[in-house]
Design a protein around this motif. Structure first.
Motif, PDB file in Angstrom:
ATOM      1  N   GLU A   1       0.834  -1.195   0.000  1.00 49.33           N
ATOM      2  CA  GLU A   1       0.000   0.000   0.000  1.00 49.33           C
ATOM      3  C   GLU A   1       0.877   1.258   0.000  1.00 49.33           C
ATOM      4  O   GLU A   1       1.963   1.281   0.575  1.00 49.33           O
TER       5      GLU A   1
ATOM      6  N   ARG B   1      -4.884   1.650  -8.378  1.00 48.80           N
ATOM      7  CA  ARG B   1      -5.136   0.814  -7.194  1.00 48.80           C
ATOM      8  C   ARG B   1      -4.257  -0.420  -7.189  1.00 48.80           C
ATOM      9  O   ARG B   1      -3.788  -0.856  -6.130  1.00 48.80           O
TER      10      ARG B   1
ATOM     11  N   GLN C   1      -4.137   4.983  -3.004  1.00 51.96           N
ATOM     12  CA  GLN C   1      -5.489   5.112  -2.459  1.00 51.96           C
ATOM     13  C   GLN C   1      -6.337   5.920  -3.456  1.00 51.96           C
ATOM     14  O   GLN C   1      -5.949   7.013  -3.854  1.00 51.96           O
TER      15      GLN C   1
ATOM     16  N   GLY D   1     -10.505  -2.106  -3.088  1.00 56.01           N
ATOM     17  CA  GLY D   1     -10.141  -0.984  -2.243  1.00 56.01           C
ATOM     18  C   GLY D   1     -10.433   0.390  -2.794  1.00 56.01           C
ATOM     19  O   GLY D   1     -10.125   1.400  -2.147  1.00 56.01           O
TER      20      GLY D   1
END
Length: 478
Positions: A146, A168, A173, A212
């Motif tokens: 991430e 992503r 994000q 996400g």
């Protein structure tokens, strides 16, 4: 021999259900059909000449490696074919359904140009990706690491969704802001379900959400949140709003009941297919059932309107276009499909006005093609004394789309736009003159194709990743 399973499937299941053996379940028919489809895909793929100059690939906006995935399909290596296809196209099953292949890859197939009929590239692309979903080959979005950086995307159409997918997967994000209640843009509410099944679009939306991506739906930028606030929340912003403002016509009778915009008509039909309560449809206003329908325009949206009208049960459907068939902007394949379904095309015909309140007819003036205009197309000229009235209960205006005035709507006067109202941006990176602000798809190009929006979204996402990496490296070096 490859035809026989399909004939058995069609005849028994649809035409002679009483002869279907009781122990032959519907899933067995799916297996039969799958075998037939696989045989057809291999047959078509094997026709690819593997030419030294793959014009199909060079005429695909995404430069998909078409010869290689056709070869893999012909060899029965479908999973590898899907991997090659997915490598350059975020939504191959969507492009396989709605791309105007007759103007792109298939229209430039060497076999087609030699007079032997094109390889059905779009159908094969659709088949291998549908198979990939069925077999579980489509990998979920699962970033290996991430990242702290975030990107805000305004617009959940194909350009915004493609950018979100690339970002992503890299761990960025991502938040998508869209004014509608479902993501997909024109994929969801503009293109009819008989061309693009809505579950196909929703499946991709679900994949992004499960991976996400945050969706802020029913969020109208400039009303529910300001553009400035979005910029402040994110390291970069992508504008992917598309163009939704309908081109208007100035003529006597404009504004009477019975004259409707194409986007309203198509949106109502698509919402109804989702099971939504659509008052304008239920009241008959945006419903062609039992009506004489006239569609004005010659693009793909006009084709969607005429074919939707047929399916809604219109008593007659006519399409008025001011140029001839050879000069219309829409797909010739779509025109042929519409004609087969009963649509009548009135070529070299333009609206002069409308009669009745509510509308009962279109005043039509006949045209002829004169000298070429600045774009090289022959300009239509009026034939004096050729006017007549085309009877109609519903007139659908499908004259194309223009950009909304985003600088005014968003209170962002520094957002750079050109004289047509589209955003000024680099055609590769999507970068605008505003720091950290990018733009992709129709809001840059003007009304264009879904495949171009996908390319823009992917290219823009890669440019943003390069910038984020450069910023990270610069900070580390300090």
């Amino acid at each position: 021999m490859a035809e026989q399973p399909m004939l058995k499937f069609v005849n028994i299941e649809r035409d002679m259900p009483e002869k279907r053996p009781p122990d032959l379940r519907r899933s067995d028919f799916h297996e039969i059909y799958a075998e037939y489809a696989d045989a057809k895909a291999k047959e078509q793929s094997s026709r690819c000449s593997q030419c030294g100059v793959p014009y199909c690939q060079s005429h695909c906006p995404l430069h998909n490696n078409i010869p290689d995935w056709l070869r893999l399909t012909a060899e029965g290596r479908l999973q590898e074919a899907y991997d090659v296809s997915q490598a350059t196209n975020t939504f191959p099953e969507i492009c396989g359904r709605i791309c105007p292949q007759d103007r792109l890859c298939e229209g430039n197939c060497v076999i087609e140009q030699s007079g032997h009929g094109t390889v059905t590239i779009g159908a094969v692309e659709k088949y291998i990706t549908d198979t990939a979903w069925e077999k579980g080959w489509v990998q979920p979005i699962n970033p290996s690491a991430e990242r702290e950086e975030s990107v805000g995307i305004i617009g959940a159409g194909p350009g915004g969704l493609a950018a979100a997918d690339v970002l992503r997967r890299a761990g960025v994000q991502v938040t998508i802001y869209d004014r509608y209640d479902r993501a997909g843009g024109l994929l969801t509410y503009g293109i009819p379900g008989f061309k693009l099944e809505k579950e196909v679009v929703m499946r991709r939306n679900d994949q992004l959400a499960q991976g996400g991506v945050t969706f802020e739906l029913n969020c109208d930028v400039g009303v529910d949140i300001s553009f400035a606030d979005i910029r402040a929340k994110h390291d970069a912003v992508i504008i992917a709003t598309g163009v939704y403002k309908t081109r208007e016509i100035q003529a006597p009778g404009v504004g009477v009941p019975g004259l409707e915009r194409a986007i309203d008509f198509l949106t109502a039909s698509n919402r109804k297919s989702f099971g939504d309560t659509v008052e304008e449809f239920d009241s008959g206003r945006l419903n062609a059932n039992g009506k004489r329908v006239v569609v004005i325009g010659g693009g793909d949206t006009a084709m969607d309107c005429v074919r939707t009208s047929i399916r809604q049960g219109a008593t007659s459907v006519k399409c008025l276009y001011r140029r001839d068939r050879a000069n219309m902007p829409g797909s010739q394949r779509e025109v042929a499909n519409a004609e087969e379904e009963g649509v009548v095309f009135e070529w070299l015909s333009a609206p002069k006005g409308f009669v009745g309140d509510p509308v009962t007819g279109v005043m039509v003036q006949k045209m002829r093609l004169g000298q070429p205009d600045a774009t090289g197309r022959q300009a239509p000229e009026l034939i004096e004394g050729s006017d007549y009235v085309e009877e109609a209960d519903l007139v659908i205006m499908a004259l194309g789309f223009e950009p909304e005035d985003l600088p005014t709507l968003w209170g962002e006067t520094e957002l750079p736009v050109n004289r047509w109202g589209t955003i000024k941006a680099d055609y590769i990176s999507g970068q605008t003159a505003l720091d950290g602000v990018y733009a992709v798809g129709d809001i840059v190009r003007g009304a264009s194709l879904v495949v171009w929006a996908i390319k823009d979204g992917r290219d823009c996402a890669e440019a943003i990743l390069r910038r984020l990496d450069a910023d990270t490296n610069a900070i580390a070096a300090e």
